[in-house]
Design a protein around this motif. Structure first.
Motif, PDB file in Angstrom:
ATOM      1  N   ALA A 197     111.687  30.025 -38.412  1.00 47.46           N
ATOM      2  CA  ALA A 197     112.163  30.054 -37.489  1.00 47.46           C
ATOM      3  C   ALA A 197     110.897  29.699 -35.881  1.00 47.46           C
ATOM      4  CB  ALA A 197     112.113  31.701 -36.928  1.00 47.46           C
ATOM      5  N   LEU A 198     109.602  30.230 -36.421  1.00 42.32           N
ATOM      6  CA  LEU A 198     107.947  29.660 -35.676  1.00 42.32           C
ATOM      7  C   LEU A 198     108.516  28.003 -35.534  1.00 42.32           C
ATOM      8  CD1 LEU A 198     106.333  29.967 -34.248  1.00 42.32           C
ATOM      9  CD2 LEU A 198     105.206  30.146 -36.446  1.00 42.32           C
ATOM     10  N   VAL A 199     108.860  27.443 -35.934  1.00 39.03           N
ATOM     11  CA  VAL A 199     108.546  25.768 -36.900  1.00 39.03           C
ATOM     12  C   VAL A 199     109.600  25.442 -35.514  1.00 39.03           C
ATOM     13  CG1 VAL A 199     109.240  23.673 -38.257  1.00 39.03           C
ATOM     14  CG2 VAL A 199     108.142  25.286 -39.237  1.00 39.03           C
ATOM     15  N   ARG A 200     110.845  26.169 -35.976  1.00 39.43           N
ATOM     16  CA  ARG A 200     112.263  25.162 -35.396  1.00 39.43           C
ATOM     17  C   ARG A 200     111.768  25.958 -33.541  1.00 39.43           C
ATOM     18  NH1 ARG A 200     115.895  26.950 -31.449  1.00 39.43           N
ATOM     19  NH2 ARG A 200     117.879  25.286 -31.301  1.00 39.43           N
ATOM     20  N   GLY A 201     111.404  27.294 -33.034  1.00 41.63           N
ATOM     21  CA  GLY A 201     110.981  27.200 -31.928  1.00 41.63           C
ATOM     22  C   GLY A 201     110.395  26.919 -31.597  1.00 41.63           C
ATOM     23  N   VAL A 202     109.031  26.281 -31.934  1.00 43.05           N
ATOM     24  CA  VAL A 202     108.619  25.512 -30.760  1.00 43.05           C
ATOM     25  C   VAL A 202     108.615  24.111 -30.994  1.00 43.05           C
ATOM     26  CG1 VAL A 202     106.560  27.321 -31.529  1.00 43.05           C
ATOM     27  CG2 VAL A 202     106.332  25.060 -33.182  1.00 43.05           C
ATOM     28  N   GLY A 203     109.417  23.674 -31.495  1.00 48.11           N
ATOM     29  CA  GLY A 203     109.388  22.524 -31.964  1.00 48.11           C
ATOM     30  C   GLY A 203     108.652  21.363 -32.831  1.00 48.11           C
ATOM     31  N   PHE A 204     108.126  22.308 -33.958  1.00 48.51           N
ATOM     32  CA  PHE A 204     107.749  21.740 -34.671  1.00 48.51           C
ATOM     33  C   PHE A 204     108.551  20.434 -35.328  1.00 48.51           C
ATOM     34  CE2 PHE A 204     104.494  21.440 -38.610  1.00 48.51           C
ATOM     35  CZ  PHE A 204     103.157  20.671 -37.223  1.00 48.51           C
ATOM     36  N   ASP A 205     109.979  19.203 -35.323  1.00 47.18           N
ATOM     37  CA  ASP A 205     110.045  19.003 -35.811  1.00 47.18           C
ATOM     38  C   ASP A 205     109.894  17.399 -36.221  1.00 47.18           C
ATOM     39  OD1 ASP A 205     111.036  19.124 -33.888  1.00 47.18           O
ATOM     40  OD2 ASP A 205     113.104  19.752 -33.774  1.00 47.18           O
ATOM     41  N   THR A 206     109.275  16.716 -35.370  1.00 47.79           N
ATOM     42  CA  THR A 206     108.977  16.038 -35.126  1.00 47.79           C
ATOM     43  C   THR A 206     108.018  14.898 -36.770  1.00 47.79           C
ATOM     44  OG1 THR A 206     107.283  16.338 -34.190  1.00 47.79           O
ATOM     45  CG2 THR A 206     108.775  16.095 -32.560  1.00 47.79           C
ATOM     46  N   ARG A 207     107.645  15.507 -37.579  1.00 50.49           N
ATOM     47  CA  ARG A 207     107.594  14.524 -38.511  1.00 50.49           C
ATOM     48  C   ARG A 207     107.873  15.796 -40.064  1.00 50.49           C
ATOM     49  NH1 ARG A 207     101.882  16.706 -36.617  1.00 50.49           N
ATOM     50  NH2 ARG A 207     103.406  16.960 -34.324  1.00 50.49           N
ATOM     51  N   THR A 208     108.314  14.679 -40.989  1.00 54.03           N
ATOM     52  CA  THR A 208     108.251  15.100 -42.391  1.00 54.03           C
ATOM     53  C   THR A 208     107.343  15.744 -42.778  1.00 54.03           C
ATOM     54  OG1 THR A 208     109.370  12.635 -42.815  1.00 54.03           O
ATOM     55  CG2 THR A 208     108.817  13.242 -44.706  1.00 54.03           C
ATOM     56  N   PRO A 209     108.093  17.409 -43.484  1.00 53.26           N
ATOM     57  CA  PRO A 209     109.719  17.046 -43.447  1.00 53.26           C
ATOM     58  C   PRO A 209     110.041  18.056 -42.777  1.00 53.26           C
ATOM     59  CG  PRO A 209     108.530  18.198 -45.019  1.00 53.26           C
ATOM     60  CD  PRO A 209     107.188  18.037 -44.031  1.00 53.26           C
ATOM     61  N   PHE A 210     109.564  18.501 -41.574  1.00 55.27           N
ATOM     62  CA  PHE A 210     110.684  19.595 -40.909  1.00 55.27           C
ATOM     63  C   PHE A 210     111.333  18.709 -40.037  1.00 55.27           C
ATOM     64  CE2 PHE A 210     105.533  20.780 -41.173  1.00 55.27           C
ATOM     65  CZ  PHE A 210     105.889  21.878 -42.115  1.00 55.27           C
TER      66      PHE A 210
END
Length: 325
Positions: A31-44
């Motif tokens: 939820a934290l990864v999704r909420g803060v937008g830490f998804d501009t790198r693999t594997p997120f």
């Protein structure tokens, strides 16, 4: 109770508590990864697509904590469930009561031209769209579909492989061009000129996917670059409609940034934002929502559906839009 039995029981309790907290903390990190937008790198970038599934799973540790009276774990689990609810629930809640100038849109990724032209044509005849936007448009697929004579106007940038896109329409299409020459895929832009009505901007959208192998046609950096090159929403100029395979879900921060600039996601607007669109060809990955119809804030949606087309791993999507400008 003998000492060994007591030790075994305490060990089992510690193991259970450990597993319960592991589940809670794992969901919290997601939820934290999704909420803060830490998804501009693999594997997120790849994993965050499955957030709706993790949201559903987050209920499990909450229920187990309640049943076994682990109150601290329950409080933590409920906080996580609420966070996921904030992310996901709005997509299944219809909003608004749209009225105005109506337009019907269909979008479809052909999977390198493998999607059945005849099945897609049957959908088009049934849905009666004003505009059709196609991705992974190969010259062969474009020629076969055009030969059916379903639309008098088109703006096509058909190419071998995954790069081509195109637009067919019931009304004249002018000023056809690519959205941005720096984009990896050729995303077609055109002006739709309806007699007696305002001109519309229409875009067949297809950013590159965030795949693992940067030497191929996609990577996370190229994916975010392509999404950033799609035009932000505006309240000036023609109403803009973008539809297609965005290779992104509403859990991806780059796509949320695009939508947040002032677009309405048709599926989410009518409460169908969790309807999966890929992969739909027997692939073992859990299906997710990558295909969207967007209209800027001067428009709204009154319907949305997804349709399986043999040969393609993407479902075609159809949406009914209302335009207030």
């Amino acid at each position: 109770m003998t000492a060994p039995a007591g030790l075994a029981r305490r060990a089992g309790t510690r193991l259970w508590n450990g597993l319960l907290w592991l589940a809670v903390v794992g969901c919290a990190v997601w939820a934290l990864v999704r909420g803060v937008g830490f998804d501009t790198r693999t594997p997120f970038a790849q994993l965050v697509t499955f957030t709706p599934y993790v949201a559903a799973f987050s209920l499990v540790p909450a229920v187990l904590a309640a049943v076994t009276r682990r109150w601290r774990a329950l409080v933590a689990a409920v906080v996580v469930v609420v966070a996921f609810g904030f992310f996901v629930v709005p997509r299944v809640l219809p909003s608004g009561s749209p009225s105005g100038d109506r337009l019907r849109v269909v979008a479809f990724n052909t999977k390198l031209g493998a999607g059945s032209v005849s099945s897609f044509a049957a959908l088009v005849r049934a849905a009666k769209p004003d505009v059709v936007m196609v991705q992974e448009l190969t010259p062969e697929w474009a020629a076969e579909f055009s030969a059916l004579g379903l639309f008098p106007y088109s703006a096509l940038r058909a190419l071998p492989g995954a790069s081509g896109t195109g637009i067919w329409a019931r009304y004249p299409l002018t000023d056809s061009r690519t959205v941005d020459p720096k984009s990896g895929f050729d995303q077609t832009f055109a002006l739709l000129r309806r007699p007696g009505k305002p001109v519309l901007e229409v875009i067949s959208a297809h950013p590159r996917p965030p795949i693992f192998k940067p030497e191929e046609f996609g990577s996370v950096a190229r994916w975010t670059g392509d999404l950033s090159r799609l035009p932000r929403a505006s309240r000036s100029g023609p109403v803009r409609i973008m539809a297609g395979d965005f290779n992104a879900s509403l859990d991806h921060s780059p796509f949320r940034k695009l939508v947040g600039s002032g677009y309405v996601d048709a599926a989410a607007e009518v409460g169908k934002g969790l309807v999966p669109t890929w992969p739909m060809n027997g692939n073992k990955a859990p299906p997710v929502t990558l295909d969207h119809v967007l209209v800027d804030s001067r428009g709204d949606a009154f319907s949305f559906d997804a349709h399986t087309i043999p040969g393609s791993d993407h479902r075609a999507v159809s949406a009914g839009l209302v335009l207030r400008a």
